[in-house]
Design a protein around this motif. Structure first.
Motif, PDB file in Angstrom:
ATOM      1  N   THR A 115       0.564  -5.902  -4.226  1.00 49.56           N
ATOM      2  CA  THR A 115       0.243  -6.869  -3.182  1.00 49.56           C
ATOM      3  C   THR A 115       0.206  -6.146  -1.844  1.00 49.56           C
ATOM      4  OG1 THR A 115       2.568  -7.456  -2.843  1.00 49.56           O
ATOM      5  CG2 THR A 115       1.315  -8.793  -4.423  1.00 49.56           C
ATOM      6  N   ALA A 117       0.542  -6.748   2.528  1.00 53.43           N
ATOM      7  CA  ALA A 117       0.939  -7.632   3.622  1.00 53.43           C
ATOM      8  C   ALA A 117       0.948  -6.822   4.914  1.00 53.43           C
ATOM      9  CB  ALA A 117       2.328  -8.218   3.357  1.00 53.43           C
ATOM     10  N   THR A 119       2.159  -5.654   8.647  1.00 50.48           N
ATOM     11  CA  THR A 119       3.476  -5.513   9.271  1.00 50.48           C
ATOM     12  C   THR A 119       3.290  -4.917  10.663  1.00 50.48           C
ATOM     13  OG1 THR A 119       5.743  -4.709   8.972  1.00 50.48           O
ATOM     14  CG2 THR A 119       3.978  -3.214   8.305  1.00 50.48           C
ATOM     15  N   ALA A 124      -3.385 -10.334   9.750  1.00 43.88           N
ATOM     16  CA  ALA A 124      -3.599 -10.516   8.314  1.00 43.88           C
ATOM     17  C   ALA A 124      -5.028 -10.126   7.959  1.00 43.88           C
ATOM     18  CB  ALA A 124      -3.351 -11.972   7.933  1.00 43.88           C
ATOM     19  N   TYR A 137       0.329  -1.680   6.893  1.00 42.49           N
ATOM     20  CA  TYR A 137       0.372  -2.606   5.766  1.00 42.49           C
ATOM     21  C   TYR A 137       1.453  -2.175   4.783  1.00 42.49           C
ATOM     22  CZ  TYR A 137      -4.154  -4.103   7.511  1.00 42.49           C
ATOM     23  OH  TYR A 137      -5.153  -4.581   8.311  1.00 42.49           O
ATOM     24  N   THR A 140       3.224  -3.442  -2.037  1.00 39.54           N
ATOM     25  CA  THR A 140       4.342  -3.623  -2.964  1.00 39.54           C
ATOM     26  C   THR A 140       3.804  -3.562  -4.389  1.00 39.54           C
ATOM     27  OG1 THR A 140       5.468  -5.015  -1.354  1.00 39.54           O
ATOM     28  CG2 THR A 140       6.263  -5.125  -3.636  1.00 39.54           C
ATOM     29  N   SER A 146       8.084  -0.668  -2.582  1.00 38.45           N
ATOM     30  CA  SER A 146       7.183  -0.856  -1.448  1.00 38.45           C
ATOM     31  C   SER A 146       6.950   0.443  -0.699  1.00 38.45           C
ATOM     32  CB  SER A 146       7.768  -1.872  -0.466  1.00 38.45           C
ATOM     33  OG  SER A 146       7.836  -3.134  -1.054  1.00 38.45           O
TER      34      SER A 146
END
Length: 158
Positions: A115, A117, A119, A124, A137, A140, A146
């Motif tokens: 995945t 995400a 940061t 996004a 990014y 994970t 991660s």
């Protein structure tokens, strides 16, 4: 008539039992979860209101931008040089002139079953991005490990 409804209700009950049963067997092999947490490819595009409309609203068009990337897996850094292509089709010279480094859309390939995400203030995926700043990014893996990746735009050529 009673007999017919009884047969129908028995058939429905049988159909329900068959549909709720499982074909899985016990003692299936459990494979280890993937530990892949990498970004393998970065792409960038510019989005704009195209010439086509739907329900009175313009349809979003996009132009893929040229990318040359260097991936440093050891340090989780990807440096990209972006080139805006020549005008073509809906991507007119006037639209090309509007392309700026502070309003680009990024998308990327990541490891299977991982995945992604944002940061550290990075927008996004799917939102316009200011590529004058490093993009960060978290990837994970399926096994939960991660890794934070940084994408730096090292050149922006029009």
């Amino acid at each position: 008539m009673k007999r017919k409804s009884k047969i129908v209700s028995h058939l429905l009950a049988l159909l329900l039992l068959v549909s709720l049963s499982s074909c899985l067997k016990k003692d299936l092999v459990d494979y280890p979860l993937s530990d892949g947490n990498e970004i393998t490819l970065v792409n960038v595009e510019y989005r704009f209101n195209g010439s086509q409309t739907m329900n009175g609203q313009p349809v979003v068009a996009y132009q893929k931008l040229g990318i040359v990337q260097t991936i440093d897996k050891a340090n989780s850094i990807i440096n990209v040089a972006i080139t805006v292509p020549d005008a073509n089709g809906q991507f007119t010279a006037a639209e090309r002139a509007k392309v700026v480094q502070t309003k680009l859309w990024f998308y990327m390939n990541i490891s299977t079953a991982a995945t992604i995400a944002p940061t550290g203030g990075t927008p996004a995926l799917g939102d316009p991005t200011d590529a004058t700043k490093p993009l960060k990014y978290i990837i994970t893996a399926a096994n939960g490990t991660s890794r934070v990746w940084t994408i730096n735009v090292t050149a922006f050529n029009k």
